[in-house]
Motif scaffolding. Structure first.
Motif, PDB file in Angstrom:
ATOM      1  N   GLU A 216       0.763  -1.416   0.337  1.00 47.93           N
ATOM      2  CA  GLU A 216      -0.046   0.377   0.162  1.00 47.93           C
ATOM      3  C   GLU A 216       0.591   1.258  -0.444  1.00 47.93           C
ATOM      4  N   PHE A 219       2.375   1.588  -3.279  1.00 51.08           N
ATOM      5  CA  PHE A 219       1.276   2.772  -4.401  1.00 51.08           C
ATOM      6  C   PHE A 219       0.912   3.843  -4.634  1.00 51.08           C
ATOM      7  N   ILE A 229      -6.982   2.495  -2.169  1.00 56.15           N
ATOM      8  CA  ILE A 229      -6.740   1.669  -1.640  1.00 56.15           C
ATOM      9  C   ILE A 229      -7.691   1.271  -1.077  1.00 56.15           C
ATOM     10  N   LYS A 233      -9.166  -2.907  -1.050  1.00 51.31           N
ATOM     11  CA  LYS A 233      -8.988  -3.634  -0.194  1.00 51.31           C
ATOM     12  C   LYS A 233     -10.367  -4.329  -0.113  1.00 51.31           C
ATOM     13  N   TYR A 250      -3.761  -8.774  -4.615  1.00 50.55           N
ATOM     14  CA  TYR A 250      -4.082  -7.958  -4.432  1.00 50.55           C
ATOM     15  C   TYR A 250      -3.178  -6.967  -4.922  1.00 50.55           C
ATOM     16  N   ARG A 251      -2.283  -7.310  -5.337  1.00 50.71           N
ATOM     17  CA  ARG A 251      -0.918  -5.825  -6.095  1.00 50.71           C
ATOM     18  C   ARG A 251      -1.495  -5.852  -7.206  1.00 50.71           C
ATOM     19  N   LEU A 254      -4.527  -3.714  -7.305  1.00 48.70           N
ATOM     20  CA  LEU A 254      -4.160  -2.167  -7.048  1.00 48.70           C
ATOM     21  C   LEU A 254      -2.664  -1.749  -8.148  1.00 48.70           C
TER      22      LEU A 254
END
Length: 287
Positions: A216, A219, A229, A233, A250-251, A254
């Motif tokens: 996080e 990013f 963000i 999530k 998750y990456r 994002l």
């Protein structure tokens, strides 16, 4: 208590669970199974079951239900739902499949329940027969032992009673000692195993949380706002039960959100030009 209240408690707000099945697979697992069977029958009667291509047909057997709906109808949270569903799959009582875009988990009820119940009935009958045979044998042995004891007592009246009493007390004391020792060892081993499992899970969760914070921050430094963000999530956490590699997924999400943010700001002119408009990567995370 009035009859009206009893009628109310037996209405649609009740959870119907088969007692014998609950004894065999656990109450919570039986509750989830009962709910899935009810949903299967509900959609089947309405002709709303779908096949492997999400089309309605005579061979259709799949239906969809959310984690939230299962919790509402059974009161069981996601972790207990997952445990029960895993057990039902291992027993062959249900099947699951991921279908559609975005992926959703569909269920179907197998015919394994017939074999399952028949097998357990056979086991119960076998145990019942064994218990009956053991009871007859025990009665015969007790009768024989009584006759032998009485014969010995007639020949050795005073000594026999004393020896019999001492043997009984000695055997009882040894049994209690052994049982106490075994119980203590079982408790110690169980506690050690539980502690090891808890420690391992805690460490894995801590490592994942640290990795999430690191991603996080990365990013945020690239220009993605904390609000976006947080929204990403929330979307990822809603699918957490279906994700095999949470960090990697998750990456990727994002990264997609960052590209769309840059596209909205005019920093890039075209977003995923090689993909169709209805592709999941074209979902606008910023709206």
């Amino acid at each position: 208590m009035s009859l009206n209240i009893l009628d109310l408690l037996r209405a649609d707000g009740s959870i119907v669970v088969n007692k014998k099945l609950a004894h065999q697979i656990g109450l919570e697992t039986a509750a989830i199974y009962s709910e899935l069977v009810s949903l299967f029958q509900y959609w089947s009667k309405r002709g709303e079951l779908v096949d492997d291509n999400k089309e309605k047909s005579a061979q259709a057997k799949w239906f969809f239900v959310t984690i939230e709906n299962l919790e509402e109808n059974t009161t069981l949270k996601r972790s207990k739902q997952d445990k029960a569903i895993k057990k039902l799959k291992e027993l062959g009582l249900i099947e699951t499949r991921q279908m559609g875009l975005p992926k959703k988990r569909y269920f179907t009820i197998t015919e394994k329940i017939n074999e399952f119940i028949t097998a357990h009935k056979s086991v119960e009958n076998k145990h019942s027969d064994n218990d009956s045979g053991s009871k007859v044998d025990n009665e015969a042995n007790n009768s024989s032992n009584t006759e032998n004891t009485q014969s010995v007592e007639n020949e050795h009246s005073g000594v026999s009673n004393s020896n019999t009493l001492n043997c009984s007390i000695s055997t009882t004391n040894n049994t209690r000692t052994n049982n106490t020792k075994i119980n203590k060892e079982s408790i110690v081993n169980k506690n050690v195993n539980n502690y090891s499992s808890i420690s391992k899970n805690s460490l894995e969760n801590e490592n994942q949380e640290n990795e999430i914070k690191k991603i996080e921050k990365e990013f945020q430094s690239k220009g993605l706002s904390s609000k976006v963000i947080r929204l990403v999530k929330q979307e990822v956490d809603a699918k957490k039960n279906e994700i095999k590699n949470y960090i990697a997924y998750y990456r990727t999400c994002l990264d997609n959100a960052l590209y769309k943010s840059q596209f909205k700001k005019g920093e890039i002119t075209e977003l995923y030009p090689h993909l169709p408009d209805d592709h999941p990567l074209r979902i606008n995370w910023l709206q």
